[in-house]
Design an enzyme around this catalytic site. Structure first.
Site, PDB file in Angstrom:
ATOM      1  N   CYS A 110      -1.760   8.427   2.787  1.00  0.00           N
ATOM      2  CA  CYS A 110      -1.511   8.658   1.636  1.00  0.00           C
ATOM      3  C   CYS A 110      -3.027   8.725   0.062  1.00  0.00           C
ATOM      4  O   CYS A 110      -2.811   9.176  -1.148  1.00  0.00           O
ATOM      5  CB  CYS A 110      -1.422   7.202   1.419  1.00  0.00           C
ATOM      6  SG  CYS A 110      -2.640   6.058   2.308  1.00  0.00           S
ATOM      7  N   GLU A 119       0.468  -1.432   0.243  1.00  0.00           N
ATOM      8  CA  GLU A 119       0.111   0.108  -0.298  1.00  0.00           C
ATOM      9  C   GLU A 119       0.872   0.831  -0.012  1.00  0.00           C
ATOM     10  O   GLU A 119       2.106   1.290   0.967  1.00  0.00           O
ATOM     11  CB  GLU A 119      -0.866   0.067   0.668  1.00  0.00           C
ATOM     12  CG  GLU A 119      -2.294   0.693   0.942  1.00  0.00           C
ATOM     13  CD  GLU A 119      -1.759   2.229   1.456  1.00  0.00           C
ATOM     14  OE1 GLU A 119      -1.403   3.028   0.700  1.00  0.00           O
ATOM     15  OE2 GLU A 119      -1.459   2.221   2.687  1.00  0.00           O
TER      16      GLU A 119
END
Length: 452
Positions: free
Chosen positions: A261, A227
């Site tokens: 993010c 990720e």
């Protein structure tokens, strides 16, 4: 020694002895030994312990949140919310892991055939500092409930939080060595991945770190889930509810001081509503309270390290040189970076092409849906996109045209235990959360019984 410093005061919080190679090897052996018995426990046993972990998180949320705030500068109310969200993911998998891993019966010519989900063993998690609890728990809860054991290599600036996470599982009554925090720097990660007792690795972090981990895991033919970064777009169409969309976009970009993010980093506005939207958006951003992260009124704290603020400053300055315009903020003072709005962003500028990991948002106008889709998909990242419109049919037609891992309508992109989370392109691969996440670190074993 690994040192934790308060980014707001600059004071040293704690120091941690880095494990030697021999100590790391010993920890891995203990994890591997624990796996042999842990995999034999029932879902009911694991669930009972995970519920206790959730209770520990809730009962002592302030204690754990203060450590987060002191280590990486997250405003205290947001840190408490992070800890409480970790309790949610523990409860979710305590309640749903067994059903998520039920044998999947498949009709074939056999008397009986099905897919069985079995744990892999020792799984290494390499985790970042920006959500020091949530990133770990969204991996650990499903991994442990699946019967795996976990070893953690956390970011060096949040080692106090890393130790606290191990403490939570110990306080909840998990058997020793089910979850171990390894106090190590990044240089020791390669040898851990190559260790034959370690069966898989998951990483949340930068593209460079992800590429390195994926390469090593690939050489060892081991499962990996990545990720990585994102440059999510917030796409506001001319029929959007401006008042509600502004509030959502402010939160999407500036919570956690923009260090996320999945934050909405590129604001794409239809030209017909751009002026009105930007006026109200700027007003609300200007009113965000900056200050001491321990003050419950603070919404914008400091960045986790001064080097990160310096990197963001360079991205902003370079973009301005290339024609972008700062209409709010833009100044840095040590680890503090003002909430910043930049207009005229386009391809070729860092604020459009790169991930801006801090309280800076770029603004770009578009003329129609086709141009909006092109702007969204032009990014090398593919974590998520938010679109704002009152026309649901239009939105549903748009969904398959975006290349991202998630599309949110009239909402910021967020991770939810009930939904799979992950990206495309350089935002990574694999999925966390939901039944998809818990199945990532299992052996999907085909079982086939014939009858003579």
């Amino acid at each position: 020694m690994i040192i934790s410093k308060n980014p707001y005061t600059g004071e040293e919080i704690s120091s941690h002895h880095e494990l030697s190679d021999a100590e790391v090897e010993k920890a891995i052996k203990k994890a591997h030994s624990r796996f042999k018995s842990w995999r034999e426990t029932s879902f009911a046993e694991r669930s009972n312990l995970m519920i206790k972990a959730a209770k520990e998180l809730k009962d002592n949320s302030r204690e754990y949140a203060e450590a987060i705030t002191n280590e990486m500068g997250k405003p205290i109310t947001q840190a408490i919310a992070e800890v409480e969200k970790c309790a949610w993911v523990c409860e979710y998998y305590a309640e749903n892991a067994e059903s998520h891993l039920e044998n999947e019966k498949i009709k074939t010519d056999a008397k009986n055939s099905y897919v069985k989900y079995e744990p892999l063993g020792v799984v290494l998690a390499v985790m970042p500092w920006n959500y020091p609890f949530w990133q770990v728990f969204r991996f650990a809860a499903p991994a442990l409930m699946a019967g795996n054991v976990a070893i953690l290599k956390h970011a060096s600036n949040v080692m106090l939080s890393a130790n606290n996470i191990q403490k939570i599982f110990e306080r909840a009554g998990f058997p020793q060595d089910c979850f171990q925090n390894l106090v190590i720097g990044s240089k020791k990660v390669e040898n851990i991945i190559r260790n034959k007792k370690v069966k898989a690795v998951t990483l949340t972090g930068s593209g460079g770190a992800g590429s390195s981990v994926a390469s090593i895991a690939g050489e060892e033919i081991k499962k990996s889930v990545l990720e990585l970064g994102g440059s999510n777009a917030l796409v506001v169409f001319k029929d959007a509810n401006i008042a509600e969309s502004v509030k959502t976009c402010v939160m999407a970009r500036f919570q956690n001081t923009g260090q996320s993010c999945i934050a909405g980093k590129r604001l794409l506005l239809h030209k017909d509503i751009a002026e009105d939207f930007l006026e109200e958006f700027t007003r609300q951003v200007r009113e965000l309270k900056s200050g001491d992260p321990m003050d419950e009124e603070t919404f914008i704290g400091v960045m986790a390290k001064e080097s990160l603020a310096e990197d963001l400053e360079d991205q902003v300055k370079d973009s301005v040189k290339k024609g972008a315009k700062i209409i709010l903020g833009g100044k840095r003072d040590g680890t503090y970076f003002e909430p910043t709005i930049i207009t005229g962003a386009k391809e070729g500028m860092p604020v459009f092409d790169e991930e801006t990991f801090g309280p800076v948002i770029s603004v770009t106008e578009f003329k129609n849906a086709e141009e909006a889709i092109e702007l969204v998909n032009s990014s090398s990242f593919g974590l998520g996109v938010s679109i704002f419109t009152e026309d649901e049919d239009f939105a549903l037609k748009m969904v398959p045209r975006f290349e991202d891992g998630a599309v949110f309508l009239n909402e910021l992109v967020k991770s939810d235990p009930r939904l799979p989370f992950g990206g495309t392109k350089i935002s990574g691969y694999g999925r966390e959360l939901s039944h998809h996440g818990i199945q990532e670190f299992t052996n999907r074993k085909t079982v086939y019984f014939n009858k003579y």
